[in-house]
Design a protein around this motif. Structure first.
Motif, PDB file in Angstrom:
ATOM      1  N   LEU A   1       3.446  -6.498   1.763  1.00 16.88           N
ATOM      2  CA  LEU A   1       3.328  -7.113   0.447  1.00 16.88           C
ATOM      3  C   LEU A   1       2.965  -6.039  -0.564  1.00 16.88           C
ATOM      4  CD1 LEU A   1       1.102 -10.227   1.312  1.00 16.88           C
ATOM      5  CD2 LEU A   1       3.565 -10.214   0.914  1.00 16.88           C
TER       6      LEU A   1
ATOM      7  N   TRP B   1      -3.224  -8.842  -4.384  1.00 13.20           N
ATOM      8  CA  TRP B   1      -1.963  -8.874  -3.648  1.00 13.20           C
ATOM      9  C   TRP B   1      -0.937  -9.644  -4.459  1.00 13.20           C
ATOM     10  CZ3 TRP B   1      -1.255  -6.383   1.020  1.00 13.20           C
ATOM     11  CH2 TRP B   1      -2.407  -5.914   1.648  1.00 13.20           C
TER      12      TRP B   1
ATOM     13  N   PHE C   1       3.038 -11.464  -4.409  1.00  7.32           N
ATOM     14  CA  PHE C   1       4.303 -11.916  -3.828  1.00  7.32           C
ATOM     15  C   PHE C   1       4.834 -12.981  -4.760  1.00  7.32           C
ATOM     16  CE2 PHE C   1       7.367 -14.258  -1.365  1.00  7.32           C
ATOM     17  CZ  PHE C   1       8.019 -13.237  -0.709  1.00  7.32           C
TER      18      PHE C   1
END
Length: 141
Positions: free
Chosen positions: A33, A42, A44
């Motif tokens: 990721l 993070w 996505f």
């Protein structure tokens, strides 16, 4: 169940210059990721700008490939006729341990105990010539 997917002649993912590292890793059975260097969040789906702080400093990092089921739906009439061979199948939103959510096929029986919070893990599944990151019940559950 997985053996049924190998024979499918379905359209593959649309691979762009931004998403190519993700799909290259999936083809190697690796789950990566993006992570923002500036805010450490993070990210996505793959993109060029962090949706949290607008930084363009994103890097690809190995991720756990684990998460929990957030919601799901059972597909009886697929949008593409090639998927009909495996219908009904389950599509779900997986809340990854790293934070982002991801929609994916779930290698689960739609008649069994699907429930919010079900622990899942990535299962690299070959559809014709393309590897896709599907999810299955966690082996620790």
């Amino acid at each position: 169940m997985i053996e049924n997917y190998e024979k499918l002649n379905v359209p593959g993912p649309t691979i762009t210059s931004v998403s190519k590292p993700f799909w290259d890793a999936v083809a190697q059975k690796e789950f990566i990721l993006q992570k923002c260097i500036d805010c450490h969040e993070w990210v996505f789906y793959p993109r060029t700008i962090c949706p949290h702080c607008w930084s363009d400093q994103l890097e690809w990092i190995p991720a756990s490939g684990k998460g929990r089921l957030k919601t799901w739906g059972v597909v009886h009439k697929p949008g593409h006729p090639a998927w009909s061979e495996v219908a009904p199948y389950v599509l779900g939103i997986v809340e990854l341990d790293e934070g982002p959510t991801m929609m994916s096929h779930l290698l689960l029986d739609p008649k069994r105990d699907l429930h919010i919070g079900l622990p899942l893990e990535v299962s690299f599944t070959k559809c014709n010539t393309v590897w896709l990151p599907f999810f299955k019940r966690s082996s620790n559950y």
